[in-house]
Each structure stands twice: as structure tokens, then as C-alpha cells.
Design a protein around this motif. Structure first.
Motif, PDB file in Angstrom:
ATOM      1  N   GLY A 149       0.868  -1.448   0.106  1.00 29.42           N
ATOM      2  CA  GLY A 149      -0.103  -0.105  -0.429  1.00 29.42           C
ATOM      3  C   GLY A 149       0.925   1.314   0.318  1.00 29.42           C
ATOM      4  N   GLN A 150       1.900   1.098  -0.029  1.00 35.85           N
ATOM      5  CA  GLN A 150       3.073   2.277   0.714  1.00 35.85           C
ATOM      6  C   GLN A 150       3.927   2.203  -0.717  1.00 35.85           C
ATOM      7  N   GLY A 151       3.058   2.949  -2.426  1.00 35.25           N
ATOM      8  CA  GLY A 151       2.944   2.732  -3.181  1.00 35.25           C
ATOM      9  C   GLY A 151       4.125   3.170  -3.491  1.00 35.25           C
ATOM     10  N   ASN A 152       4.402   2.804  -5.099  1.00 33.08           N
ATOM     11  CA  ASN A 152       5.721   2.860  -5.218  1.00 33.08           C
ATOM     12  C   ASN A 152       6.442   4.967  -5.648  1.00 33.08           C
ATOM     13  N   SER A 153       5.369   5.963  -5.702  1.00 35.31           N
ATOM     14  CA  SER A 153       5.562   6.894  -5.126  1.00 35.31           C
ATOM     15  C   SER A 153       6.215   7.502  -4.114  1.00 35.31           C
ATOM     16  N   ASN A 154       6.389   7.045  -3.010  1.00 38.35           N
ATOM     17  CA  ASN A 154       6.800   6.689  -1.498  1.00 38.35           C
ATOM     18  C   ASN A 154       8.374   6.600  -1.991  1.00 38.35           C
ATOM     19  N   ILE A 155       8.306   5.662  -2.691  1.00 36.23           N
ATOM     20  CA  ILE A 155      10.064   5.236  -2.843  1.00 36.23           C
ATOM     21  C   ILE A 155      10.521   5.966  -3.617  1.00 36.23           C
ATOM     22  N   SER A 156      12.066   5.825  -3.169  1.00 35.94           N
ATOM     23  CA  SER A 156      12.616   6.231  -4.557  1.00 35.94           C
ATOM     24  C   SER A 156      13.231   5.064  -5.393  1.00 35.94           C
ATOM     25  N   GLY A 157      12.433   5.766  -7.005  1.00 37.90           N
ATOM     26  CA  GLY A 157      13.738   4.635  -7.442  1.00 37.90           C
ATOM     27  C   GLY A 157      15.035   5.062  -8.349  1.00 37.90           C
ATOM     28  N   PHE A 158      15.584   4.498  -9.769  1.00 44.37           N
ATOM     29  CA  PHE A 158      17.013   4.694 -10.079  1.00 44.37           C
ATOM     30  C   PHE A 158      16.503   6.194 -10.164  1.00 44.37           C
ATOM     31  N   GLY A 159      18.315   6.641 -10.339  1.00 47.27           N
ATOM     32  CA  GLY A 159      19.069   7.576 -10.465  1.00 47.27           C
ATOM     33  C   GLY A 159      19.032   7.947 -11.510  1.00 47.27           C
ATOM     34  N   GLY A 160      20.024   9.305 -12.168  1.00 46.46           N
ATOM     35  CA  GLY A 160      20.493   9.164 -13.899  1.00 46.46           C
ATOM     36  C   GLY A 160      21.921   8.882 -13.502  1.00 46.46           C
ATOM     37  N   GLY A 161      22.555   8.675 -12.634  1.00 47.04           N
ATOM     38  CA  GLY A 161      24.116   7.690 -12.500  1.00 47.04           C
ATOM     39  C   GLY A 161      24.145   6.923 -12.917  1.00 47.04           C
ATOM     40  N   ILE A 162      23.960   6.370 -12.886  1.00 42.34           N
ATOM     41  CA  ILE A 162      22.968   4.343 -12.723  1.00 42.34           C
ATOM     42  C   ILE A 162      22.604   4.272 -14.500  1.00 42.34           C
ATOM     43  N   LEU A 163      21.010   5.084 -14.576  1.00 43.00           N
ATOM     44  CA  LEU A 163      20.561   4.866 -15.669  1.00 43.00           C
ATOM     45  C   LEU A 163      21.014   6.017 -16.407  1.00 43.00           C
ATOM     46  N   VAL A 164      22.204   5.926 -17.165  1.00 38.65           N
ATOM     47  CA  VAL A 164      22.325   7.260 -18.477  1.00 38.65           C
ATOM     48  C   VAL A 164      21.501   7.262 -19.746  1.00 38.65           C
ATOM     49  N   SER A 165      21.485   6.443 -20.383  1.00 39.51           N
ATOM     50  CA  SER A 165      21.368   5.966 -21.590  1.00 39.51           C
ATOM     51  C   SER A 165      20.764   4.662 -22.854  1.00 39.51           C
ATOM     52  N   PRO A 166      20.173   4.409 -22.586  1.00 38.22           N
ATOM     53  CA  PRO A 166      19.858   3.297 -23.760  1.00 38.22           C
ATOM     54  C   PRO A 166      21.530   2.342 -24.022  1.00 38.22           C
ATOM     55  N   THR A 167      22.326   3.677 -24.602  1.00 35.56           N
ATOM     56  CA  THR A 167      23.703   3.450 -25.150  1.00 35.56           C
ATOM     57  C   THR A 167      24.652   3.548 -24.511  1.00 35.56           C
ATOM     58  N   GLN A 168      24.384   2.895 -23.086  1.00 35.21           N
ATOM     59  CA  GLN A 168      25.074   3.470 -21.951  1.00 35.21           C
ATOM     60  C   GLN A 168      26.341   2.396 -22.635  1.00 35.21           C
TER      61      GLN A 168
END
Length: 482
Positions: free
Chosen positions: A312-331
């Protein structure tokens, strides 16, 4: 573009002694090399490798998860691609070795030998005894299991052999791997450093064994810090990843990032930040939290405990992955980031196995972690971080240098290669307060220390796998564990 994708898919029932049906006998070794290296990256950053992100306090699953996942109630089907797909990939490398026993193929031969070592070490570190000398031999349908310690010793021999092959290659005859080498672009000096760094990783696993220090020291004779990777020398694979289709995306992006149309993948929704690591970063004034994770809907960094059933503690309350590890589909897909090598070197120097300055190496490792994640003004920020009056981060202030090195290595390895952190925890018990699942009814006192042999072995090689005895994920140790 990606040339081939041999062995990149998981098989639920793969006989490791049957010819790989995805590998026609007339495929040139150069094409197989590209495909095999691409498969190596997929193995490290694919779905079944995520168990280590969960267990090491980096990620927490969200939503309706199997109780067996949340309570560590493993079966022979749990994370089995770590076995099945690895042996498929190993068969590709064996194909290269078998088809390059000539002066022209020397470089291909050495590369394949080194990559075999890379994967066999990971197999041993997950399962202990595994088929090795009799594996992948089509004439033997029932390979015996080699002792893990014997395999480790032979891996050192194979690495030394690969160096000999490279150094004795006839430059007037040897084929240039050129664009088929999607890791080092045929820079053989980097392949030699990779070989040496794998050797150091294998040796440092054995620090807590009886006779380990003397064995380590003897096998490092003649090597200096210049033989290993240093600042800016990341080991990455990139066969020209693209966003043209899902299979051509970089594996981490494909696993927990975004689809080709920009919509989040199922993996992005299913995996969230773990509260253990988020709290560590926040409590130690670590800016890297901003690179690893995004803020939640309320603008803060918030994790979830592994095993939490509070859907019930939805995903909006929990951090997802940041731009340091998800840079681009070609990383790039990381195999060994420079900071990992530097942390290993720092520990080796601190223990007296190599000559150098452990504190300098440690600081370089932390700085390289900040660089890899794209922290703005990373050198200044890293210096501010490791200069805190905090023994968790300040090497000079620490009364336990090994603990500080491994703690910061754990903080840096998040998502890059959690399996390395998993090995360190089993070897040294660091982090000492690593939490267990909070899933209701969980009775585990600690996370599992190994995986169970897969169902494919019990189906195809029952006599030899059963000869390993009763395996328990909580008590059956890897040979190098204290």
C-alpha cells in the motif's frame, strides 16, 4: 550494431555437455567473440543477477513478489540463469579456443581464456564445486564436479597461460581482433591488465583461508600496481548499444530502465531503493545517493526494507533509480569499473601483498566512484566526502582500515556489480549490520551464502550433482569462506 547474440538467453533446462544449438560450427571465431562478450555483459546485468542487489541492501522489490524470494526460501529454480546461461556463454568461449590453435588466432585464444576465467570464478563463488575439466565436452554427458579450490588454482594457471599466448604472438601473422573486440578494441595491453586484475580478485578471495596469505603473496610475485587498472580505466562492453529495439539496449537500461518508447520497464516498477543503503548514504553525507536514486513524490530519498509487504506504500513514496546509473539506452555495460580495481589494490597494499600507499589508492577509488556516477565537480566532492571526521569514510581516522576500505567498496558497488560486495560480505562480514528480510515468518539469521544447484543439473547430471550432498543456502559454504 550488435552482430550476434549467442547465448544471451536463459535456458531452464540446459545440458552443459550438449553442443550449443545457437552456435553453428561454421561461425568464424571473430563473430563469436563479439556475441560472447555481449552475453557476458547480459549475464552480469540481467534479471537473475539481481538477487545480489536485493541481498546486499541495494534494491528492494515492489509489489506482489513470491514469498520464496522475500524469505530466501530458495529452490533449484531460483536464479538458475546464473548457471544455465553462464555455461552457454562459456561454450561460446570454448568454441573460440578450440578454433584458434594457430598463430593467426593467438589474440582470440587469449581473450577467450581470460573470459572463461572470469565466468568460472563467478560460478565457483555462487555454487562452490562445479563441473570444470569435464564440462562442455560433448563426448561426456555426465561431467564430474571439480573441487572449488582446485578450480581456483587452475584459473590462475589459465590466466598465466593467456599472458604467455599474448606475449609470444607472432605479430607478422596474428589476426587483429579489431572491431570484434567490443570490450578493449584489441588493445592487448588492456587485456593483460584485465588478466592481472582478475588474478588479484581471485587471490584476494582467499585472504581468510589457512595458508591463504602465503599463497597470495607467492602468486603476486613480480606484479606491481602498474599491472592493474587505475584512474579512468573502466572495463566496459559496448557492441554499439542502441534504442532501435529492446534487445539492442544496454543491459542495465533494458533490465530496470525504459522501453524504446520511453515508458518505464516492468523492472523499473518492480525494483526500488533499499532503505538500508539509502540511510547509509544520507547518514554519511554521501552525494552519490542523488546519482543512484531519484527523490520520491515528496522530494526526499526514501527506501523500502527488503521483504516489506506494505504494498500500500506505493512506488511514489519509494525512490527509483537515478541518472547516475541509468544514463541512456546506449550506455556502456560495466564489467570492472576502475574504482573496484583500486579498492582491491588498496586492500592488497594494506595487507602487505603489494607495495604502495593504501590510503592514496583508497582515495582514488572513492573519487573514481564519484566520477563514474557523474557527480558534478567529482574530485572536489569526493575529497569533501572522504575528509569527514568519520571512520566510515576517513581512512586516516579509521582504527580498522580494512573495514573502511570494504565499507566504501560496498557503497560504490551498488548496482555496478553487487556480486563483488556479496563475496566481500561472505569473506569478511562487512557490512556487519547487513539486514535480513522483514518478510513475515522469515527465520533467517543472515542472508544466504550461496545458490542451489539448478534443476537442469538434477535432470541431466543427477548422479554427479547428488554426489555433492545436501546443499543448504544458509550453511553450505564456498571454500574460501572462514
Amino acid at each position: 550494431m550488435i552482430i550476434l547474440t549467442l547465448g544471451s538467453c536463459s535456458k531452464s533446462a540446459f545440458d552443459i555437455n550438449s553442443p550449443n544449438p545457437n552456435l553453428p560450427s561454421d561461425v568464424p571465431p571473430n563473430f563469436v567473440l563479439s556475441a560472447a562478450l555481449t552475453s557476458s555483459a547480459n549475464l552480469m546485468l540481467g534479471g537473475d543477477a539481481n538477487f545480489a542487489n536485493f541481498w546486499m541492501g541495494y534494491w528492494a522489490p515492489y509489489g506482489e513478489q513470491s514469498p520464496s524470494v522475500l524469505s530466501y526460501n530458495l529452490t533449484s529454480d531460483s536464479y538458475s540463469a546464473n548457471w544455465d546461461s553462464t555455461y552457454v556463454t562459456l561454450e561460446n568461449y570454448k568454441f573460440i579456443i578450440d578454433h584458434t590453435g594457430n598463430p593467426e588466432g593467438a589474440y582470440y585464444n587469449a581473450m577467450a581464456r581470460i573470459m572463461e576465467v572470469f565466468h568460472y570464478q563467478r560460478l565457483v563463488d555462487q555454487y562452490n564445486n562445479v563441473p570444470y575439466h569435464e564440462a562442455l565436452q560433448g563426448t561426456n554427458s555426465f561431467p564430474t564436479y571439480d573441487k572449488a579450490e582446485d578450480i581456483y588454482k587452475d584459473l590462475i594457471v589459465q590466466l598465466d597461460t593467456a599472458i604467455i599466448v599474448i606475449n609470444h604472438a607472432d605479430l607478422s601473422l596474428v589476426d587483429d581482433p579489431g572491431p570484434y573486440d567490443v570490450m578493449f578494441q584489441a588493445d592487448m595491453n588492456k587485456w593483460i591488465k584485465f588478466d592481472h586484475t582478475l588474478k588479484l580478485k581471485i587471490l584476494m578471495r582467499q585472504t581468510e583461508m589457512a595458508g591463504g596469505p602465503a599463497y597470495i603473496q607467492s602468486n603476486l610475485t613480480g606484479l606491481t600496481l602498474t599491472d592493474f587498472f587505475t584512474v579512468g580505466e573502466d572495463v566496459t562492453i559496448n557492441p554499439q548499444y542502441s534504442n532501435s529495439n529492446t534487445l539492442q539496449q544496454s543491459p542495465l537500461w533494458r533490465n530496470v530502465g525504459y522501453n524504446t518508447d520511453g515508458s518505464p520497464t516492468i523492472g523499473y516498477f518492480s525494483n526500488r531503493a533499499n532503505s538500508y543503503v539509502v540511510n547509509f548514504y544520507l547518514n554519511n553525507n554521501d552525494l552519490r545517493v542523488k546519482q543512484y536514486y531519484d527523490t520520491n513524490a515528496y522530494g526526499i530519498y526514501q527506501g523500502r526494507a527488503f521483504g516489506s509487504s506494505d504494498v500500500g506504500q506505493g512506488n511514489s513514496n519509494i525512490s527509483g533509480f537515478g541518472g547516475g546509473i541509468l544514463v541512456s539506452p546506449t550506455q556502456n555495460a560495466y564489467i570492472i569499473p576502475a574504482f573496484e580495481s583500486l579498492f582491491i589494490e588498496s586492500e592488497a597494499v594494506q595487507r602487505g601483498y603489494l607495495v604502495g600507499d593504501a590510503e592514496t589508492l583508497y582515495k582514488l577509488a572513492v573519487t573514481e566512484s564519484f566520477r563514474s556516477l557523474g557527480v558534478p565537480d567529482f574530485q572536489t566532492e569526493a575529497q569533501t566526502y572522504y575528509s569527514q571526521a568519520n571512520p566510515n569514510v576517513n581512512f586516516a581516522a579509521s582504527s580498522n582500515k580494512i573495514n573502511t576500505i570494504i565499507t566504501q567498496k560496498w557503497a560504490a558497488m551498488n548496482t555496478y556489480d553487487p556480486f563483488e560486495s556479496y563475496a566481500d560480505w561472505r569473506r569478511l562480514g562487512i557490512p556487519a549490520d547487513l539486514p535480513v528480510s522483514v518478510y513475515p515468518g522469515t527465520t533467517a539469521l543472515h542472508i544466504p551464502i550461496r545458490l542451489l544447484y539448478p534443476s537442469s543439473e538434477y535432470h541431466y547430471n543427477a548422479t554427479n550433482v547428488n554426489a555433492q550432498g545436501d546443499i543448504n543456502q544458509f550453511t553450505s559454504k564456498i571454500f574460501w569462506m572462514p
